[in-house]
Design a protein around this motif. Structure first.
Motif, PDB file in Angstrom:
ATOM      1  N   GLN A 638       1.047  -1.602  -0.173  1.00 46.65           N
ATOM      2  CA  GLN A 638       0.438   0.228  -0.416  1.00 46.65           C
ATOM      3  C   GLN A 638       0.398   1.508  -0.051  1.00 46.65           C
ATOM      4  N   MET A 639       1.892   1.262   1.105  1.00 42.94           N
ATOM      5  CA  MET A 639       2.594   2.145   1.399  1.00 42.94           C
ATOM      6  C   MET A 639       3.738   2.488  -0.430  1.00 42.94           C
ATOM      7  N   GLU A 640       3.538   1.973  -0.983  1.00 41.72           N
ATOM      8  CA  GLU A 640       4.997   1.829  -1.921  1.00 41.72           C
ATOM      9  C   GLU A 640       3.716   2.028  -3.165  1.00 41.72           C
ATOM     10  N   LYS A 641       2.886   1.530  -3.037  1.00 44.18           N
ATOM     11  CA  LYS A 641       1.450   2.797  -4.529  1.00 44.18           C
ATOM     12  C   LYS A 641       1.464   3.622  -4.235  1.00 44.18           C
ATOM     13  N   ASP A 642       1.108   3.752  -2.996  1.00 47.03           N
ATOM     14  CA  ASP A 642       0.481   5.349  -2.557  1.00 47.03           C
ATOM     15  C   ASP A 642       2.118   5.819  -2.855  1.00 47.03           C
ATOM     16  N   PHE A 643       2.977   5.972  -2.851  1.00 44.75           N
ATOM     17  CA  PHE A 643       4.314   6.456  -3.447  1.00 44.75           C
ATOM     18  C   PHE A 643       4.358   7.069  -4.596  1.00 44.75           C
ATOM     19  N   LYS A 644       3.766   5.558  -5.283  1.00 45.93           N
ATOM     20  CA  LYS A 644       4.239   5.738  -6.762  1.00 45.93           C
ATOM     21  C   LYS A 644       2.824   7.340  -7.462  1.00 45.93           C
ATOM     22  N   ASN A 645       1.840   6.339  -6.814  1.00 44.36           N
ATOM     23  CA  ASN A 645       0.937   7.462  -7.200  1.00 44.36           C
ATOM     24  C   ASN A 645       1.096   9.006  -6.925  1.00 44.36           C
ATOM     25  N   LEU A 646       1.567   8.994  -6.408  1.00 42.50           N
ATOM     26  CA  LEU A 646       2.189  10.814  -6.053  1.00 42.50           C
ATOM     27  C   LEU A 646       2.955  11.353  -6.924  1.00 42.50           C
ATOM     28  N   ASP A 647       2.509  12.843  -6.895  1.00 37.96           N
ATOM     29  CA  ASP A 647       2.752  13.738  -7.708  1.00 37.96           C
ATOM     30  C   ASP A 647       3.573  14.667  -7.561  1.00 37.96           C
ATOM     31  N   ILE A 648       4.389  13.877  -7.649  1.00 37.94           N
ATOM     32  CA  ILE A 648       5.888  14.674  -6.282  1.00 37.94           C
ATOM     33  C   ILE A 648       7.189  15.158  -7.823  1.00 37.94           C
ATOM     34  N   GLN A 649       7.870  16.356  -6.800  1.00 40.65           N
ATOM     35  CA  GLN A 649       8.999  15.827  -7.238  1.00 40.65           C
ATOM     36  C   GLN A 649      10.320  15.503  -6.653  1.00 40.65           C
ATOM     37  N   ILE A 650      10.411  14.831  -6.157  1.00 40.85           N
ATOM     38  CA  ILE A 650      11.100  14.184  -5.670  1.00 40.85           C
ATOM     39  C   ILE A 650      11.511  12.669  -6.160  1.00 40.85           C
ATOM     40  N   SER A 651      13.047  12.453  -5.624  1.00 46.54           N
ATOM     41  CA  SER A 651      13.788  11.406  -7.138  1.00 46.54           C
ATOM     42  C   SER A 651      12.958  10.495  -6.607  1.00 46.54           C
ATOM     43  N   SER A 652      13.085   9.058  -6.811  1.00 52.41           N
ATOM     44  CA  SER A 652      13.016   7.665  -6.052  1.00 52.41           C
ATOM     45  C   SER A 652      13.969   6.877  -6.888  1.00 52.41           C
ATOM     46  N   PHE A 653      14.663   6.931  -4.874  1.00 56.35           N
ATOM     47  CA  PHE A 653      15.700   5.192  -5.714  1.00 56.35           C
ATOM     48  C   PHE A 653      15.460   4.031  -5.221  1.00 56.35           C
ATOM     49  N   SER A 654      16.119   3.052  -6.046  1.00 53.53           N
ATOM     50  CA  SER A 654      15.449   2.048  -5.291  1.00 53.53           C
ATOM     51  C   SER A 654      16.618   1.289  -4.301  1.00 53.53           C
ATOM     52  N   LEU A 655      16.359   0.671  -3.567  1.00 52.78           N
ATOM     53  CA  LEU A 655      17.417  -0.209  -2.432  1.00 52.78           C
ATOM     54  C   LEU A 655      18.375  -0.658  -3.001  1.00 52.78           C
ATOM     55  N   ARG A 656      18.670  -0.727  -4.544  1.00 52.68           N
ATOM     56  CA  ARG A 656      19.569  -1.122  -4.990  1.00 52.68           C
ATOM     57  C   ARG A 656      20.466  -0.420  -5.208  1.00 52.68           C
ATOM     58  N   GLN A 657      20.127   0.641  -5.924  1.00 51.77           N
ATOM     59  CA  GLN A 657      21.353   2.085  -5.838  1.00 51.77           C
ATOM     60  C   GLN A 657      21.575   2.688  -4.925  1.00 51.77           C
ATOM     61  N   ILE A 658      20.636   3.033  -3.513  1.00 48.67           N
ATOM     62  CA  ILE A 658      21.204   3.227  -2.313  1.00 48.67           C
ATOM     63  C   ILE A 658      22.322   2.067  -1.504  1.00 48.67           C
ATOM     64  N   LYS A 659      22.383   1.080  -2.442  1.00 49.18           N
ATOM     65  CA  LYS A 659      23.416  -0.003  -1.521  1.00 49.18           C
ATOM     66  C   LYS A 659      24.646  -0.148  -2.138  1.00 49.18           C
ATOM     67  N   VAL A 660      24.463   0.224  -3.997  1.00 55.12           N
ATOM     68  CA  VAL A 660      25.594   0.754  -4.767  1.00 55.12           C
ATOM     69  C   VAL A 660      26.005   1.704  -3.773  1.00 55.12           C
ATOM     70  N   ALA A 661      25.342   3.342  -3.850  1.00 58.81           N
ATOM     71  CA  ALA A 661      26.392   4.547  -3.645  1.00 58.81           C
ATOM     72  C   ALA A 661      26.598   4.026  -2.318  1.00 58.81           C
ATOM     73  N   THR A 662      26.167   3.515  -0.776  1.00 54.84           N
ATOM     74  CA  THR A 662      26.694   3.912   0.001  1.00 54.84           C
ATOM     75  C   THR A 662      27.678   2.043   0.405  1.00 54.84           C
ATOM     76  N   ASN A 663      27.285   1.397  -0.263  1.00 59.37           N
ATOM     77  CA  ASN A 663      28.998   1.049  -0.559  1.00 59.37           C
ATOM     78  C   ASN A 663      28.047  -0.765   1.080  1.00 59.37           C
ATOM     79  N   ASN A 664      26.717  -0.790   0.420  1.00 59.48           N
ATOM     80  CA  ASN A 664      26.172  -1.675   1.269  1.00 59.48           C
ATOM     81  C   ASN A 664      26.405  -1.652   2.821  1.00 59.48           C
ATOM     82  N   PHE A 665      26.062   0.032   2.895  1.00 56.51           N
ATOM     83  CA  PHE A 665      25.788   0.399   4.246  1.00 56.51           C
ATOM     84  C   PHE A 665      27.486   0.416   5.361  1.00 56.51           C
ATOM     85  N   ASP A 666      28.338  -0.052   4.393  1.00 55.64           N
ATOM     86  CA  ASP A 666      28.997   0.563   4.872  1.00 55.64           C
ATOM     87  C   ASP A 666      29.403   0.895   5.994  1.00 55.64           C
ATOM     88  N   PRO A 667      29.711   0.012   7.175  1.00 55.71           N
ATOM     89  CA  PRO A 667      29.896   0.936   8.626  1.00 55.71           C
ATOM     90  C   PRO A 667      31.003   2.029   8.253  1.00 55.71           C
TER      91      PRO A 667
END
Ligand SMILES: *[C@@H]1O[C@H](CO)[C@@H](O)[C@H](O)[C@H]1NC(C)=O
Ligand SMILES: *[C@@H]1O[C@H](CO)[C@@H](O)[C@H](O)[C@H]1NC(C)=O
Ligand SMILES: *[C@@H]1O[C@H](CO)[C@@H](O)[C@H](O)[C@H]1NC(C)=O
Ligand SMILES: *[C@@H]1O[C@H](CO)[C@@H](O)[C@H](O)[C@H]1NC(C)=O
Ligand SMILES: *[C@@H]1O[C@H](CO)[C@@H](O)[C@H](O)[C@H]1NC(C)=O
Ligand SMILES: *[C@@H]1O[C@H](CO)[C@@H](O)[C@H](O)[C@H]1NC(C)=O
Ligand SMILES: *[C@@H]1O[C@H](CO)[C@@H](O)[C@H](O)[C@H]1NC(C)=O
Ligand SMILES: *[C@@H]1O[C@H](CO)[C@@H](O)[C@H](O)[C@H]1NC(C)=O
Ligand SMILES: *[C@@H]1O[C@H](CO)[C@@H](O)[C@H](O)[C@H]1NC(C)=O
Ligand SMILES: *[C@@H]1O[C@H](CO)[C@@H](O)[C@H](O)[C@H]1NC(C)=O
Ligand SMILES: *[C@@H]1O[C@H](CO)[C@@H](O)[C@H](O)[C@H]1NC(C)=O
Ligand SMILES: *[C@@H]1O[C@H](CO)[C@@H](O)[C@H](O)[C@H]1NC(C)=O
Length: 752
Positions: A638-667
């Motif tokens: 439902q949450m994901e659905k709601d988010f996708k239905n939003l007509d908003i200006q912010i980017s949606s990042f995939s979890l994979r993108q974030i994991k790559v960017a943070t080196n899999n949440f490297d401490p």
């Protein structure tokens, strides 16, 4: 004068005139003298086709029956014998620009010379000593030189008025011979030396005024001989104190004015028997000790000025009879309670700069300045706590400057607002702009129109810059103080603006006025005997005096004090005192921008930024927490659905993108841990450095509303706000992606 000229004047002219022009009434030789007199005085109005004494004729002799008071213009004759003789010449304020004529000596019946307020120069002719003069007045001219000793020969003389000239030298001892003299008025000249001992013989004196001169020595003991004296005025005369105790014999005094008397401290003089006293001024006379109780018994008293002495002790209870009196006790060391009758008469009484008890002070202040005080939030004033009224002033805000159009209305000049100062409150005035003023004194012998005012206006053209600032000025008969109470800390320049607008007419008696006063800034005497005209360098420009000050406790005190010097009778009596056109005080630093919350202080920008950042953070935290909380209740789909239905200006990042960017949440990339989860630094594939905030997996479901808010925040652009790039909703994971800021700013924003 050459012999031929004399013959022409005294012999030929009368011969030619006699019987030719009109039937002679005035003695022929006196007509000739009048011609000579007219020439020396530069009097052009006398019509020699008319007999000066023929008042019965249609022309009415030489007199202007319609002359206004103070502008009289008349020649008077005594025609009781077969021949008429001139007995009086009155030419008041005729703007005569000649000299004093010695030719008056040719009018052997002349009893009165009245040449007040002209523009005459020259010196007093010794030749006048042969005349049967009764009244002589040359008040308000340019007469210089000494008083000739021959004046002492005029046994008929009752009134000698030489005030407001440039007469110098010592008083001739021969003046002590005048057996009928009643009035000797010598104020505002450059006379010097001692009062001659022969003056002890002047027992007929009724009125003696010797202010504003350069006399030396003490007030003589022999004043006790002047038992007929009703008025004695010795202000800034140069004489030193103390006031001799022999003054006690002058029981007829109604008007005693002594001020600016240096010399050793002395107790109040014995005035018990002066039961007709109306005006008593003993100002700045170094008086010590207590106030005498007997003044309360002098019921004729109307003005009592004992200001600027060292009087101590309480106000005697007997003074309660003086409720109709103007009382100035400013700047003494008086103590105890101010009695309630004085509190009730606040507008007529000035008690500031004393040591009265606090409770009464407040009441006194409340009477004097309605609504000036707030009963709450008293400002603690340390060094000024003995100035009644100021200890409880409440600052409306912090000011970084002071601009006052003294005596005038509110003005805007070069983008700067000058506060109005047009109130005529005699004692206290509260501008509500962080300053107050206190104006002490009452103009005496006031012939101004209107009387009593403490401001003046000049409507004639003022040629220098900012004329509107100088058309009005504030006046003070004794002392005026402007107190700024709410200035921000720092170094300032005080500019005091002056223009002499009361003596402005060139080459008339009005331009002969001399004004002196003292300027104090922060209690320090900065300029003694300040004279505007002396500093304006000739062409009537404004004079601006600048003083640097360092403000540490918010307070600035500017005081102008009239120390008895200068003229008091031109253009009319009552024109004297301190005069100021404007005050401008500007900071020598860049003041902080106005703080709309009114909390003041030098850090309003910082306060604003901190407040905005703090609110934003609180807001984000709130959103985060609500998203987190609701995420738990709602199915993730439902949450994901709601988010996708939003007509908003912010980017949606995939979890994979974030994991790559943070080196899999490297401490190693973890930059902090907030209450709602850890924050990691990361780099997107396009090189953008980001901060990723992981909300706890217990986060509750989001709904459209809160996601909408995220959209709004992302659109906000502010240099001091952390930009939200986007978010990542994946299952029960909620991640917020922010712009990364160096230097702890991010930490401050996200946790802080
Ligand atoms: C002087 O008086 C005469 C006689 O009254 C008159 O005719 C004449 O106009 C007067 N002169 C002036 C300048 O007033
Ligand atoms: C006019 O003069 C006569 C004698 O010369 C004198 O008696 C008289 O008092 C004088 N009048 C005035 C008003 O001075
Ligand atoms: C005196 O004043 C007249 C005008 O009233 C003027 O014409 C004259 O020049 C002046 N004289 C002097 C000596 O200043
Ligand atoms: C002198 O002046 C006094 C006061 O102004 C006046 O009452 C008196 O008549 C004058 N006397 C003469 C002779 O002018
Ligand atoms: C009086 O002033 C005039 C100018 O107004 C000047 O010419 C004259 O010399 C002066 N006389 C004296 C005696 O000072
Ligand atoms: C006038 O005064 C002078 C100087 O004081 C003196 O020498 C002279 O004798 C006096 N004249 C008369 C007529 O009293
Ligand atoms: C005036 O005073 C002197 C000295 O104080 C004294 O000797 C003299 O007797 C007095 N004269 C009169 C007329 O009172
Ligand atoms: C006041 O007058 C009374 C009565 O004349 C006298 O006894 C007393 O000494 C006088 N006081 C002073 C201070 O001169
Ligand atoms: C006032 O009196 C005191 C004490 O006698 C003295 O030190 C001080 O100089 C006097 N002040 C003036 C202005 O004369
Ligand atoms: C002011 O009054 C207080 C008592 O109320 C006293 O202790 C203090 O010395 C006085 N200060 C002065 C300067 O007279
Ligand atoms: C009043 O305050 C001023 C300024 O602080 C101080 O110099 C003065 O001594 C005080 N006067 C009294 C009587 O307390
Ligand atoms: C206002 O600006 C004018 C022109 O620059 C300047 O001459 C004047 O001094 C300024 N006035 C004030 C009060 O600063």
């Amino acid at each position: 004068m050459s012999l031929t000229r004399l013959i022409f004047m005294y012999v030929l002219v009368p011969l030619i005139l006699s019987g030719v022009v009109y039937s002679q009434k005035l003695a022929r030789d006196e007509v000739a003298v009048l011609r000579a007199v007219a020439k020396v005085l530069q009097q052009k109005k006398w019509n020699f086709s008319v007999d000066p004494c023929d008042v019965a004729s249609t022309v009415g002799g030489w007199r202007n029956p319609n002359a206004a008071k103070g502008f009289e213009d008349a020649v008077t004759c005594n025609c009781s014998s077969t021949m008429c003789h001139v007995t009086s010449i009155v030419l008041k304020a005729q703007n005569l620009n000649g000299s004093l004529p010695k030719e008056f000596a040719g009018l052997p019946f002349l009893q009165e010379i009245e040449l007040s307020r002209n523009y005459l120069n020259g010196s007093i002719p010794p030749e006048w000593g042969v005349l049967p003069l009764v009244n002589v007045s040359v008040l308000g001219n340019r007469i210089s030189g000494p008083i000739p000793k021959e004046i002492g020969n005029i046994t008929t003389l009752t009134s000698l008025i030489l005030e407001l000239n440039q007469i110098s030298g010592k008083l001739p001892q021969e003046l002590g011979n005048l057996p009928n003299i009643q009035r000797i008025l010598l104020s505002s000249n450059y006379l010097s030396g001692d009062i001659p001992s022969t003056f002890s013989k002047l027992t007929t004196l009724i009125d003696l005024r010797i202010s504003d001169n350069q006399f030396t020595g003490t007030i003589p003991d022999f004043i006790q001989n002047w038992t007929n004296l009703e008025k004695l005025v010795i202000q800034a005369s140069g004489l030193v104190g103390p006031i001799p105790n022999t003054i006690s014999t002058l029981k007829k005094l109604t008007n005693l004015r002594i001020s600016e008397l240096s010399g050793p401290g002395s107790p109040f003089p014995p005035l018990q028997n002066m039961t007709s006293m109306k005006t008593l001024i003993l100002r700045n006379c170094n008086l010590t000790g207590e106030l005498p109780a007997y003044l309360g018994q002098i019921t004729s008293l109307r003005l009592l000025d004992l200001s600027f002495n060292k009087l101590s002790g309480p106000i005697p209870v007997t003074y309660s009879t003086l409720s109709r009196v103007n009382i100035f006790l400013t700047s003494n060391m008086l103590s105890g309670e101010v009695p309630s009758w004085m509190v009730d008469n606040g507008d007529k009484i000035d008690l500031i700069y004393n040591n009265f008890t606090n409770d009464i002070r407040t009441a006194e202040c409340q009477k004097k300045a309605v609504n000036m005080f707030s009963s709450t939030n008293p400002l603690v004033a340390n060094s000024y706590s003995n100035v009644s009224c100021l200890s409880r002033y409440t600052c409306p805000k912090t000011f970084y400057g002071l601009h006052i159009n003294c005596g005038g209305t509110e003005l805007i000049i070069n983008g700067t607002k000058y506060d109005a100062d047009s109130s005529d409150r005699p004692i206290f005035y509260d501008s509500r702009n962080g300053w107050v003023s206190s104006n002490t004194g009452k103009f005496l012998d006031d012939e101004r129109s209107p009387k009593g005012v403490t401001f003046c206006t000049n409507t004639s053209e003022i040629k220098f810059a900012n004329p509107s600032l100088y058309t009005h000025a504030r006046l003070s008969a004794i002392s005026i103080t402007y107190y700024a109470l709410c200035l921000g800390q720092g170094s300032y320049t005080v500019n005091l603006h002056f223009a002499e607008i009361m003596f402005s007419d060139k080459e008339t008696y009005s331009s002969l006025g001399r004004r002196f006063f003292d300027i104090y800034v922060q209690g320090k005497l900065e300029v003694k005997d300040f004279n505007i005209v002396d500093e304006e360098k000739g062409d009537g420009r404004a004079v601006v005096k600048s003083f640097p000050v360092m403000i540490t406790d918010g307070k600035l005190e500017i005081r102008l004090f009239w120390a008895g010097k200068g003229t008091q009778a031109t253009p009319v009596r009552g024109v004297y005192g301190a005069l100021i056109s404007a005050v401008s005080v500007d900071p020598n630093f860049v003041p902080p921008k106005e703080d709309s919350t009114g909390s003041g202080g030098g850090s309003s920008i910082v306060t604003l930024v901190v407040a905005v950042v703090a609110l934003t953070v609180l807001f984000l935290v709130l959103i985060g927490s609500i998203l987190w909380w609701r995420g738990c209740l709602k199915p993730k789909s439902q949450m994901e659905k709601d988010f996708k239905n939003l007509d908003i200006q912010i980017s949606s990042f995939s979890l994979r993108q974030i994991k790559v960017a943070t080196n899999n949440f490297d401490p190693a990339n973890k930059i902090g841990e907030g209450g709602f989860g850890p924050v990691h630094k990361g780099t997107l594939t396009d090189g953008t450095v980001i901060a990723v905030k992981q909300l706890s997996s217990k986060s509750k479901q989001g709904n459209r509303e809160f996601l909408n808010e995220i959209g709004m925040i992302s659109a906000l652009q502010h240099p001091h706000l952390v930009k939200l790039y986007g978010c990542c909703v994946d299952g029960d994971q909620l991640l917020l992606v922010y712009e990364y800021l160096e230097n702890n700013s991010l930490a401050r924003a996200l946790f802080g």
